[in-house]
Design a protein around this motif. Structure first.
Motif, PDB file in Angstrom:
ATOM      1  N   LEU A  20       0.824  -1.209   0.000  1.00 48.84           N
ATOM      2  CA  LEU A  20       0.000   0.000   0.000  1.00 48.84           C
ATOM      3  C   LEU A  20       0.861   1.264   0.000  1.00 48.84           C
ATOM      4  CD1 LEU A  20      -2.524   1.779   0.419  1.00 48.84           C
ATOM      5  CD2 LEU A  20      -2.504   1.115   2.833  1.00 48.84           C
ATOM      6  N   ASP A  22       3.865   1.624  -1.169  1.00 47.98           N
ATOM      7  CA  ASP A  22       4.483   1.799  -2.487  1.00 47.98           C
ATOM      8  C   ASP A  22       3.494   2.449  -3.449  1.00 47.98           C
ATOM      9  OD1 ASP A  22       7.118   0.452  -2.204  1.00 47.98           O
ATOM     10  OD2 ASP A  22       5.928  -1.342  -1.846  1.00 47.98           O
ATOM     11  N   TYR A 368      16.246  -9.013  -4.918  1.00 46.01           N
ATOM     12  CA  TYR A 368      15.621  -8.929  -6.240  1.00 46.01           C
ATOM     13  C   TYR A 368      16.680  -9.030  -7.343  1.00 46.01           C
ATOM     14  CZ  TYR A 368      11.284  -7.438  -3.930  1.00 46.01           C
ATOM     15  OH  TYR A 368      10.152  -7.393  -3.143  1.00 46.01           O
ATOM     16  N   LEU A 385       3.393  -6.791  -5.405  1.00 46.47           N
ATOM     17  CA  LEU A 385       4.373  -5.933  -6.070  1.00 46.47           C
ATOM     18  C   LEU A 385       5.708  -6.643  -6.190  1.00 46.47           C
ATOM     19  CD1 LEU A 385       3.574  -2.602  -4.187  1.00 46.47           C
ATOM     20  CD2 LEU A 385       2.740  -3.342  -6.425  1.00 46.47           C
TER      21      LEU A 385
HETATM   22  P1  ADP Z   1       1.922  -6.852   0.644  1.00 42.59           P
HETATM   23  O1  ADP Z   1       1.533  -5.440   0.468  1.00 42.59           O
HETATM   24  O2  ADP Z   1       0.758  -7.787   0.702  1.00 42.59           O
HETATM   25  O3  ADP Z   1       2.852  -7.073   1.783  1.00 42.59           O
HETATM   26  P2  ADP Z   1       3.266  -6.542  -1.938  1.00 42.59           P
HETATM   27  O4  ADP Z   1       3.975  -7.538  -2.790  1.00 42.59           O
HETATM   28  O5  ADP Z   1       2.213  -5.739  -2.577  1.00 42.59           O
HETATM   29  O6  ADP Z   1       2.717  -7.335  -0.668  1.00 42.59           O
HETATM   30  O7  ADP Z   1       4.281  -5.480  -1.363  1.00 42.59           O
HETATM   31  C1  ADP Z   1       5.266  -5.817  -0.437  1.00 42.59           C
HETATM   32  C2  ADP Z   1       6.300  -4.706  -0.398  1.00 42.59           C
HETATM   33  O8  ADP Z   1       6.984  -4.748   0.848  1.00 42.59           O
HETATM   34  C3  ADP Z   1       7.359  -4.855  -1.462  1.00 42.59           C
HETATM   35  O9  ADP Z   1       7.840  -3.553  -1.796  1.00 42.59           O
HETATM   36  C4  ADP Z   1       8.437  -5.654  -0.739  1.00 42.59           C
HETATM   37  O10 ADP Z   1       9.706  -5.493  -1.311  1.00 42.59           O
HETATM   38  C5  ADP Z   1       8.361  -5.044   0.634  1.00 42.59           C
HETATM   39  N1  ADP Z   1       8.812  -5.885   1.765  1.00 42.59           N
HETATM   40  C6  ADP Z   1       8.140  -6.921   2.348  1.00 42.59           C
HETATM   41  N2  ADP Z   1       8.849  -7.411   3.391  1.00 42.59           N
HETATM   42  C7  ADP Z   1       9.983  -6.686   3.466  1.00 42.59           C
HETATM   43  C8  ADP Z   1      11.133  -6.705   4.350  1.00 42.59           C
HETATM   44  N3  ADP Z   1      11.248  -7.564   5.343  1.00 42.59           N
HETATM   45  N4  ADP Z   1      12.111  -5.791   4.113  1.00 42.59           N
HETATM   46  C9  ADP Z   1      12.000  -4.905   3.089  1.00 42.59           C
HETATM   47  N5  ADP Z   1      10.960  -4.842   2.258  1.00 42.59           N
HETATM   48  C10 ADP Z   1       9.957  -5.709   2.428  1.00 42.59           C
END
Ligand code: ADP
Ligand code: GLC
Length: 480
Positions: A20, A22, A368, A385
């Motif tokens: 959200l 992002d 990534y 995402l």
């Molecule tokens: P959700 O919003 O359901 O968690 P998404 O895939 O839409 O899933 O977005 C997840 C975001 O949070 C991405 O930008 C991902 O890189 C980031 N993210 C999730 N866990 C971590 C973490 N432990 N450290 C850094 N970034 C994270």
């Protein structure tokens, strides 16, 4: 000029717990500036990064009747990357070490935020034509807007949009308490309005009262009209299906760009990844004491460690998976059982598994870039995402065919030479394991094919261009 105000509980770069943030921080930048003035309003949390707290400037303040008290509402402002952000300040509500805590406190906090942000509008010199609300935390905004504020000349005609990023979370608490907190009358607490299954439900209020409803992929827009994915609101979503549309998320192509990314060891692009990308993998193997070998199939995971993301499938076959010639690098926090599961396998197979149980922007970018494949076997996924970030970095996603994962990852077809990733359909651990083994097989035995998969992955365009146009069309349709 059309004025749109995003109302959100989180946004990059200020605070982020998931996708959200992002979306709220990157989408507003992608509208044509001569036609749309898109701004963002969010709480000013004390746990926001200090460098940003220091940059906020005071705009105004007032006192508002809320929950039987007269409460302070501060308004602060900051322009970031050309976008104006407003912040609602009240230290009693927003002092926690994370944006969300226990749900009882949160329903009060976000009722306050919703009422305060509307009350603040006449003071900020920006009258939105549309308030675009995100998730349950702002579900009361369309409710307040329709019933309370429309009597006032300033607010008359302001439209609202409700975007569902995750239907699982709805902001549910007992009717009596919510009635008392919000000051909304009995009239609202019936099953055709805010009430659901005897409780009060913020997201439901938003869905009932918003002028338009969106969610973050086409498939999820269909899924949530069924009982399996509908989280108890499928009937309502079917009833409102004419006002519901799916618009797939994009990602910030400047922030997530392997050819300029300052976090990664070796930059690369679609033309030189064959030689350069692997240097990130080598660095990661070294950093985490994994076997130093280009041929090891490295699987990355960056995620909230919750049931939503399919971690029970992973837990179920983890030991079996570790018998394979693979490496797994995990970054995530969440449910303790999954945190401990990864710690355990890191201890048991130290040369193969690296468990990083914390939050790190930098490490997420490194994963990534470094991994060969990215695993995301979600039980449900409104959009997702992480798989888009993986595609952008030429890291081949392995996903379950649900929600946005289904809409954004094209399954590999070895006969036609098409596809951008691997996918499986049933929520079944061995179906997932079979798919991982198949991906590994292609990686090990058909390097040219694998590289072509990467070509196609990196070619896929999930910048905001297309989706921002769809939001703009919806705004135009709403306000003419
Ligand atoms: P959700 O919003 O359901 O968690 P998404 O895939 O839409 O899933 O977005 C997840 C975001 O949070 C991405 O930008 C991902 O890189 C980031 N993210 C999730 N866990 C971590 C973490 N432990 N450290 C850094 N970034 C994270
Ligand atoms: C939610 C969903 C995720 C989506 C994100 C941004 O957190 O779980 O699938 O990508 O919101 O819309």
């Amino acid at each position: 000029m059309k004025n749109v105000l995003f109302a959100t509980s989180e946004s990059v770069p200020f605070i982020k717990t998931g996708g959200l943030a992002d979306v709220a921080g990157s989408l507003p930048k992608c509208f044509p500036k001569d036609k749309y003035d898109v701004r963002v309003i969010m709480p000013k949390y004390l746990c926001m990064k200090q460098e940003y707290l220091d940059q906020l400037s005071y705009k105004s303040h007032f006192y508002m009747d809320f929950n039987w008290k007269n409460q302070y509402v501060g308004i602060l402002e900051m322009v970031h990357d050309g976008i104006t952000f407003y912040f609602i300040d009240n230290e009693e509500y927003f002092h926690g070490s994370t944006p969300y805590g226990n749900i009882r406190a949160d329903v009060e906090k976000f009722a306050f935020f919703s009422k305060a942000l509307l009350s603040a509008l006449p003071l900020i010199g920006f009258r939105p034509d549309i308030v675009h609300c995100h998730d349950w935390q702002t579900g009361l905004v369309p409710v307040y807007l329709k019933e309370r504020f429309q009597g006032d000349e300033f607010f008359r005609g302001i439209k609202s949009v409700m975007t569902i990023h995750n239907l699982k979370f709805q902001g549910v608490w007992d009717v009596k308490t919510i009635k008392s907190i919000t000051g909304l009358s009995d009239y609202f607490f019936t099953p055709d309005k805010l009430e659901a299954y005897k409780d009060s439900n913020y997201l439901k209020g938003g869905i009932v009262y918003a002028d338009a409803i969106t969610t973050v992929s086409n498939t999820y827009a269909e899924e949530i009209k069924t009982p399996f994915y509908g989280e108890g609101l499928d009937g309502l979503l079917r009833a409102r299906s004419n006002s519901l549309r799916g618009i797939v998320n994009g990602i910030d192509y400047h922030e997530y760009n392997p050819s300029t990314d300052a976090y990664i060891v070796q930059k690369y692009d679609a033309t030189n990844f064959r030689k350069e990308k692997v240097k990130n993998k080598r660095a990661m193997q070294e950093e985490f004491n994994l076997d130093q070998d280009d041929k090891k199939f490295m699987i990355g995971i960056v995620s909230r460690l919750t049931d939503q993301k399919g971690f029970d499938l992973i837990a179920y076959i983890m030991d079996e998976l570790c018998q394979e010639d693979i490496q797994i690098v995990v970054l995530g926090t969440g449910e303790e059982k999954y945190e401990n599961m990864f710690r355990h396998f890191d201890w048991k197979y130290g040369n193969k598994v690296a468990a990083n149980i914390y939050y790190s922007e930098a490490l997420s970018h490194k994963i990534y870039a470094a991994a060969d494949a990215f695993l995301m076997p979600s039980l449900f996924e409104p959009c997702g995402l992480s798989q888009l970030m993986s595609l952008r970095y030429g890291t081949v996603p392995i996903v379950r065919e649900t929600g946005g994962l289904k809409d954004t990852v094209i399954p590999y077809n070895e006969y036609e030479g098409t596809g951008t990733g691997f996918s499986f359909s049933n929520y079944n651990a061995h179906e997932m394991l079979g798919t991982i083994r198949y991906a590994k097989h292609i990686f090990n035995t058909k390097k040219r094919e694998w590289n072509k998969l990467i070509d196609r992955a990196m070619e896929a365009d999930f910048s905001w261009n297309v989706s921002a146009k769809k939001y703009a069309e919806m705004y135009d349709w709403l306000i003419g």
